[in-house]
Design a protein around this motif. Sequence first.
Motif, PDB file in Angstrom:
ATOM      1  N   ASN A 414       0.682  -1.259  -0.127  1.00 30.50           N
ATOM      2  CA  ASN A 414       0.017   0.055  -0.149  1.00 30.50           C
ATOM      3  C   ASN A 414       0.871   1.456  -0.051  1.00 30.50           C
ATOM      4  O   ASN A 414       0.714   2.372  -0.726  1.00 30.50           O
ATOM      5  N   ALA A 415       1.948   1.379   0.864  1.00 29.52           N
ATOM      6  CA  ALA A 415       2.866   2.261   0.813  1.00 29.52           C
ATOM      7  C   ALA A 415       3.333   2.582  -0.583  1.00 29.52           C
ATOM      8  O   ALA A 415       3.640   3.736  -0.970  1.00 29.52           O
ATOM      9  N   ARG A 416       3.820   1.563  -1.162  1.00 34.46           N
ATOM     10  CA  ARG A 416       4.996   1.443  -2.267  1.00 34.46           C
ATOM     11  C   ARG A 416       3.478   2.121  -3.540  1.00 34.46           C
ATOM     12  O   ARG A 416       3.966   2.876  -4.507  1.00 34.46           O
ATOM     13  N   PHE A 417       2.183   1.544  -3.357  1.00 40.78           N
ATOM     14  CA  PHE A 417       1.415   2.145  -4.373  1.00 40.78           C
ATOM     15  C   PHE A 417       1.142   3.631  -4.327  1.00 40.78           C
ATOM     16  O   PHE A 417       0.916   4.355  -5.293  1.00 40.78           O
ATOM     17  N   ARG A 418       1.036   4.085  -3.039  1.00 41.41           N
ATOM     18  CA  ARG A 418       0.818   5.488  -2.822  1.00 41.41           C
ATOM     19  C   ARG A 418       2.068   6.122  -3.040  1.00 41.41           C
ATOM     20  O   ARG A 418       1.858   7.436  -3.488  1.00 41.41           O
ATOM     21  N   ALA A 419       3.238   5.713  -3.081  1.00 43.75           N
ATOM     22  CA  ALA A 419       4.085   6.598  -3.767  1.00 43.75           C
ATOM     23  C   ALA A 419       4.528   6.417  -5.043  1.00 43.75           C
ATOM     24  O   ALA A 419       5.483   6.872  -5.826  1.00 43.75           O
ATOM     25  N   GLY A 420       3.576   5.816  -5.621  1.00 43.46           N
ATOM     26  CA  GLY A 420       3.638   5.588  -7.356  1.00 43.46           C
ATOM     27  C   GLY A 420       4.874   4.436  -7.719  1.00 43.46           C
ATOM     28  O   GLY A 420       4.981   4.645  -8.677  1.00 43.46           O
ATOM     29  N   ILE A 421       5.172   3.754  -6.633  1.00 44.78           N
ATOM     30  CA  ILE A 421       6.231   2.660  -7.354  1.00 44.78           C
ATOM     31  C   ILE A 421       5.734   1.497  -7.759  1.00 44.78           C
ATOM     32  O   ILE A 421       6.184   1.079  -8.764  1.00 44.78           O
ATOM     33  N   ASP A 422       4.710   1.051  -7.279  1.00 39.72           N
ATOM     34  CA  ASP A 422       3.781  -0.225  -7.601  1.00 39.72           C
ATOM     35  C   ASP A 422       2.609   0.061  -8.252  1.00 39.72           C
ATOM     36  O   ASP A 422       1.948   0.866  -7.630  1.00 39.72           O
ATOM     37  N   SER A 423       2.096  -0.902  -8.858  1.00 37.85           N
ATOM     38  CA  SER A 423       0.513  -0.751  -9.152  1.00 37.85           C
ATOM     39  C   SER A 423      -0.613  -1.391  -8.416  1.00 37.85           C
ATOM     40  O   SER A 423      -0.002  -1.753  -7.244  1.00 37.85           O
ATOM     41  N   TYR A 424      -1.777  -0.790  -8.442  1.00 36.98           N
ATOM     42  CA  TYR A 424      -2.947  -1.029  -7.312  1.00 36.98           C
ATOM     43  C   TYR A 424      -2.934  -2.655  -7.570  1.00 36.98           C
ATOM     44  O   TYR A 424      -3.387  -3.431  -6.445  1.00 36.98           O
ATOM     45  N   LEU A 425      -2.567  -3.502  -8.461  1.00 43.04           N
ATOM     46  CA  LEU A 425      -2.728  -5.043  -8.519  1.00 43.04           C
ATOM     47  C   LEU A 425      -2.043  -5.517  -7.376  1.00 43.04           C
ATOM     48  O   LEU A 425      -2.405  -6.530  -6.856  1.00 43.04           O
ATOM     49  N   THR A 426      -0.957  -5.013  -7.191  1.00 42.98           N
ATOM     50  CA  THR A 426      -0.072  -5.617  -5.901  1.00 42.98           C
ATOM     51  C   THR A 426      -0.732  -5.440  -4.622  1.00 42.98           C
ATOM     52  O   THR A 426      -0.833  -6.306  -3.919  1.00 42.98           O
ATOM     53  N   VAL A 427      -1.288  -4.266  -4.546  1.00 42.23           N
ATOM     54  CA  VAL A 427      -2.110  -3.927  -3.312  1.00 42.23           C
ATOM     55  C   VAL A 427      -3.250  -4.912  -3.128  1.00 42.23           C
ATOM     56  O   VAL A 427      -3.585  -5.250  -2.083  1.00 42.23           O
ATOM     57  N   LEU A 428      -4.036  -5.098  -4.272  1.00 41.76           N
ATOM     58  CA  LEU A 428      -4.951  -5.992  -4.321  1.00 41.76           C
ATOM     59  C   LEU A 428      -4.821  -7.348  -4.012  1.00 41.76           C
ATOM     60  O   LEU A 428      -5.452  -7.910  -3.149  1.00 41.76           O
ATOM     61  N   ASP A 429      -3.777  -7.763  -4.500  1.00 41.95           N
ATOM     62  CA  ASP A 429      -3.381  -9.180  -4.195  1.00 41.95           C
ATOM     63  C   ASP A 429      -3.062  -9.376  -2.778  1.00 41.95           C
ATOM     64  O   ASP A 429      -3.407 -10.434  -2.031  1.00 41.95           O
ATOM     65  N   ALA A 430      -2.137  -8.606  -2.117  1.00 42.53           N
ATOM     66  CA  ALA A 430      -1.976  -8.319  -0.711  1.00 42.53           C
ATOM     67  C   ALA A 430      -3.131  -8.161   0.051  1.00 42.53           C
ATOM     68  O   ALA A 430      -3.003  -9.134   1.133  1.00 42.53           O
ATOM     69  N   GLN A 431      -4.019  -7.434  -0.153  1.00 42.36           N
ATOM     70  CA  GLN A 431      -5.178  -7.406   0.562  1.00 42.36           C
ATOM     71  C   GLN A 431      -6.153  -8.726   0.751  1.00 42.36           C
ATOM     72  O   GLN A 431      -6.377  -9.209   1.900  1.00 42.36           O
ATOM     73  N   ARG A 432      -6.238  -9.237  -0.459  1.00 41.40           N
ATOM     74  CA  ARG A 432      -6.780 -10.648  -0.433  1.00 41.40           C
ATOM     75  C   ARG A 432      -6.210 -11.804   0.386  1.00 41.40           C
ATOM     76  O   ARG A 432      -6.847 -12.523   1.147  1.00 41.40           O
ATOM     77  N   THR A 433      -4.708 -11.636  -0.052  1.00 37.63           N
ATOM     78  CA  THR A 433      -4.167 -12.610   0.952  1.00 37.63           C
ATOM     79  C   THR A 433      -4.124 -12.584   2.260  1.00 37.63           C
ATOM     80  O   THR A 433      -4.338 -13.564   3.370  1.00 37.63           O
ATOM     81  N   ALA A 434      -3.806 -11.215   2.842  1.00 35.07           N
ATOM     82  CA  ALA A 434      -4.248 -10.645   4.218  1.00 35.07           C
ATOM     83  C   ALA A 434      -5.688 -11.417   4.780  1.00 35.07           C
ATOM     84  O   ALA A 434      -5.782 -11.769   5.901  1.00 35.07           O
ATOM     85  N   TYR A 435      -6.487 -10.827   3.938  1.00 40.71           N
ATOM     86  CA  TYR A 435      -7.806 -11.358   4.574  1.00 40.71           C
ATOM     87  C   TYR A 435      -7.984 -12.706   4.471  1.00 40.71           C
ATOM     88  O   TYR A 435      -8.753 -13.282   5.687  1.00 40.71           O
ATOM     89  N   SER A 436      -7.551 -13.361   3.589  1.00 38.61           N
ATOM     90  CA  SER A 436      -7.694 -14.885   3.549  1.00 38.61           C
ATOM     91  C   SER A 436      -6.955 -15.550   4.694  1.00 38.61           C
ATOM     92  O   SER A 436      -7.499 -16.673   5.514  1.00 38.61           O
ATOM     93  N   ALA A 437      -5.916 -15.010   5.036  1.00 36.11           N
ATOM     94  CA  ALA A 437      -5.227 -15.636   6.311  1.00 36.11           C
ATOM     95  C   ALA A 437      -5.633 -15.187   7.455  1.00 36.11           C
ATOM     96  O   ALA A 437      -5.527 -16.009   8.596  1.00 36.11           O
ATOM     97  N   GLU A 438      -6.446 -13.970   7.743  1.00 33.31           N
ATOM     98  CA  GLU A 438      -7.222 -13.872   9.123  1.00 33.31           C
ATOM     99  C   GLU A 438      -8.294 -14.684   9.074  1.00 33.31           C
ATOM    100  O   GLU A 438      -8.497 -15.102  10.203  1.00 33.31           O
ATOM    101  N   GLN A 439      -8.928 -15.123   8.007  1.00 32.09           N
ATOM    102  CA  GLN A 439     -10.257 -15.912   7.976  1.00 32.09           C
ATOM    103  C   GLN A 439      -9.639 -17.218   8.464  1.00 32.09           C
ATOM    104  O   GLN A 439     -10.301 -17.996   9.344  1.00 32.09           O
ATOM    105  N   GLY A 440      -8.524 -17.769   7.886  1.00 33.36           N
ATOM    106  CA  GLY A 440      -7.839 -19.103   8.245  1.00 33.36           C
ATOM    107  C   GLY A 440      -7.560 -19.187   9.695  1.00 33.36           C
ATOM    108  O   GLY A 440      -7.624 -20.274  10.409  1.00 33.36           O
TER     109      GLY A 440
END
Length: 486
Positions: A414-440
């Motif tokens: 998220n920090a890299r996306f806000r700084a314009g380094i990475d695309s939002y797709l990286t943030v989206l994938d990290a969000q989904r992984t974190a949410y799935s890990a919390e559910q697990g």
Amino acid sequence: MHKVWSVSGRGIAVSALALALTACQSMRGPEPVAQADIPQSYIGSASGTSVAEQGYKDFFADQRLVQVIDLALANNRDLRTAALNIQRAQQAYQISENDRLPTIGASGSVLRQDTMSTQGRGATTTYNVGLGVTAYELDFWGRVRSLKDNALDTYLATQSARDATQISLISQVAQAWLNYSFANANLKLANQTLQTQLESYNLNKKRFDVGIDSEVPVRQAQISVETARNDVANYKTQVAQAQNLLNLLVGQAVPTNLLPTTRVTRITNSTALGSGLPSDLLTNRPDIRTAEYQLSAAGANIGAARARLFPTISLTGSAGYASTDLSDLFKSGNFVWSVGPSLDIPIFDWGTRKANIKISETDQQIALSDYEKSIQTAFREVNDALAVRQNIGDRLAAQRRLVDATNTTYRLSNARFRAGIDSYLTVLDAQRTAYSAEQGLLLLEQANLNNQVELYKSLGGGLKANTSDVVQYPPSTAERKQSNQQ
């Protein structure tokens, strides 16, 4: 007069002898020996006293849950049906016990009939009153006694079946209570995720509106928002269903103050869940005891079937007054009595009685197989619970590390996306992984607590309210027979 008393005395003597002979041994055969091939130890079991020795009020840590269990024990319909079955079996046993005693009844009659005498033809009236014993079976071969033993074992089996129902009910209530707690925890996580996704969507929309990014990140964020909204609705449904199940098990609406408001982190006061010795399981599990009573009842049926091969002797007698004049009915000289046995001798019945013996012996083998299977099933359930217990700690530790890693990845992305380094797709994938890990992690934590409840149940825990209570099962008729032979 002397002759009358002589006959009467002989009749009484014969009756007394017949009653004395009814105290005979049952014709049930030797009791079968169970071969359940039980293990000498449990899989990875903890040493110490079995947790089944603890009363449920001492085992469960949350007093709200204890109160919910008390409500279920008072109002659950399955448990109420099991208690009514005990009453029914008790009355059936009382009937079989009464069959061993003579049935005495009062009778009275008025008979008007046409008679022929030396004085000619005429109508006479005869009045009779008295007491009588109707078809009292002299139990020479133990048939009635065997039927009584069968009824007693059936009654005891019904009692232990009710105890097994209680143990199962307490386990179901505890797990439904946990299910309600974790459904709420998942709903809270889904709401938090939805808020995060909404923030990301608003940010991406602003970036699109000012021309920094294309519309693709906006639509990707929108997909995440709608997915999170679907999860919120789904978990709201699960919360309602969990509460409905809990209300059904309790038999009434559970008061709101007894429902968990936060995620439950501890279900029991016990720090070590000991399983005890394998031999303890045979005495702690009421379902095993039920199968044992049913095996004993099947043995009693064999005795009753074998007794049918021999003559059945019944005794009928009566005593009272008879007169042709109602006003003279109770005067001296009108006393009458009668006593006599009846005999039913089996001669040829096309093998029906022998076939009934074979059926009874087959029923006993079926009951033996069921008894052995109940023992094997009990050990499998304990070992299954212990197998989960053996590895659940490592799984939880690994899942917590995974949650930490995915959350860190999400923050960095998220920090890299806000700084314009990475695309939002990286943030989206990290969000989904974190949410799935919390559910697990929530699923594993619930599985850990459910496993503690399951181990307590599979070891036979839940029958006692307090640890100091004592539970004892009466011996079956087969055990009494073996004890008398020793």
